[in-house]
Each structure stands twice: as structure tokens, then as C-alpha cells.
Design an enzyme around this catalytic site. Structure first.
Site, short mmCIF file in Angstrom:
data_model
loop_
_atom_site.label_atom_id
_atom_site.label_comp_id
_atom_site.label_asym_id
_atom_site.label_seq_id
_atom_site.Cartn_x
_atom_site.Cartn_y
_atom_site.Cartn_z
N ASP A 1 -5.27 17.96 4.75
CA ASP A 1 -6.37 17.62 3.86
C ASP A 1 -6.16 16.24 3.27
OD1 ASP A 1 -8.85 18.30 2.68
OD2 ASP A 1 -7.86 18.88 0.82
N ASP B 1 -12.83 23.74 1.71
CA ASP B 1 -11.93 24.00 0.58
C ASP B 1 -12.21 25.36 -0.04
OD1 ASP B 1 -10.81 21.50 1.00
OD2 ASP B 1 -12.19 20.53 -0.38
#
Length: 139
Positions: free
Chosen positions: A5, A59
Site C-alpha cells: 500500500d 482499504d
């Protein structure tokens, strides 16, 4: 996953930067992979500032998996602790995002806090709570 990420959001060759560059070059709309919300802040001079907060939809999936895994362990207290810590991590991330006004990966802080809370609850809080209940001491 948090390392990916960070790379995907912050690195110049990351996929998110490539998507944004493609959208800007072709004058197209952003694909529906980002959840955007508007936040109104009152500036120190009294004027209103309209800022957008953007969070990747992926997410939310990882947050849900972590909390779901805590709940699947069979202890509701562990799931509640994990859920609250993920929300606190998300709030910290959004606060930093508002201050820096720069794209940030949402996973590292929230997932780290969620994992720490999960394992702390699993190996320390839940056994301590169980030992107190065995002695008929309720908090």
C-alpha cells in the site's frame, strides 16, 4: 500488505500514480476505486475551505477482514477492541491527511493498530479477563 500500500500510493511508479496520470492525460473520470468525501474546514481567517478526503475502497475490505477475523476467533471483546483500534488508526491517518494534504496509504497505521490490538487482546486482555471471571471478580 501495508508495504504494498505504501508503494502503490507514494512511489512514482506505483499503480495509483499511474492511474491518476492516465486519468489526467485522457481527461477521463476517476474509476470507482476511491471513496471521496468532502470536508469543510474553517480556516483561521474565517473563510471556508472545502477539502476532499479520498480513501481506496480496497482499504475498507482489509479493515473488514481484520475485524471479521477477530470476531471469528469467538470472542466479542477481541472484535470490539480490534474494531475500535482500526477506527482510531483511520482517524489518525485522516488527520495526517488533512494536515499534509498529500496522498497517504490508509492501511499501515490502521492495520498495525488493529493487529497490535488483536494480539494484545488475544494473549493478554482475554486471559486476564478470564482469570478474573474464574475468581468471580467482574470489572
Amino acid at each position: 500488505m501495508s508495504i504494498w500500500d505504501i508503494y502503490a500510493v507514494l512511489h512514482t511508479t506505483g499503480p495509483l500514480n499511474k492511474i491518476f496520470q492516465n486519468v489526467e492525460q485522457n481527461n477521463r473520470n476517476l474509476p470507482p476505486i476511491i471513496y471521496t468525501t468532502a470536508v469543510w474546514l474553517e480556516a483561521s481567517d474565517g473563510s471556508d475551505d472545502n477539502s476532499n478526503l479520498e480513501l481506496g475502497l480496497g482499504d475498507f475490505i482489509f479493515f473488514s477482514v481484520l475485524v471479521g477475523k477477530s470476531f471469528a476467533s469467538g470472542d466479542v471483546l477481541m472484535a470490539i477492541i480490534c474494531f475500535i483500534s482500526v477506527l482510531v488508526g483511520l482517524a489518525i491517518t485522516l488527520f495526517i491527511l488533512l494536515i499534509k494534504n498529500f496522498p497517504l496509504p490508509a492501511l499501515p497505521i490502521s492495520i498495525t493498530m488493529g493487529l497490535l490490538a488483536h494480539f494484545t487482546a488475544k494473549y493478554f486482555i482475554i486471559p486476564f479477563n478470564d482469570s478474573l471471571q474464574n475468581k468471580l471478580i467482574f470489572i
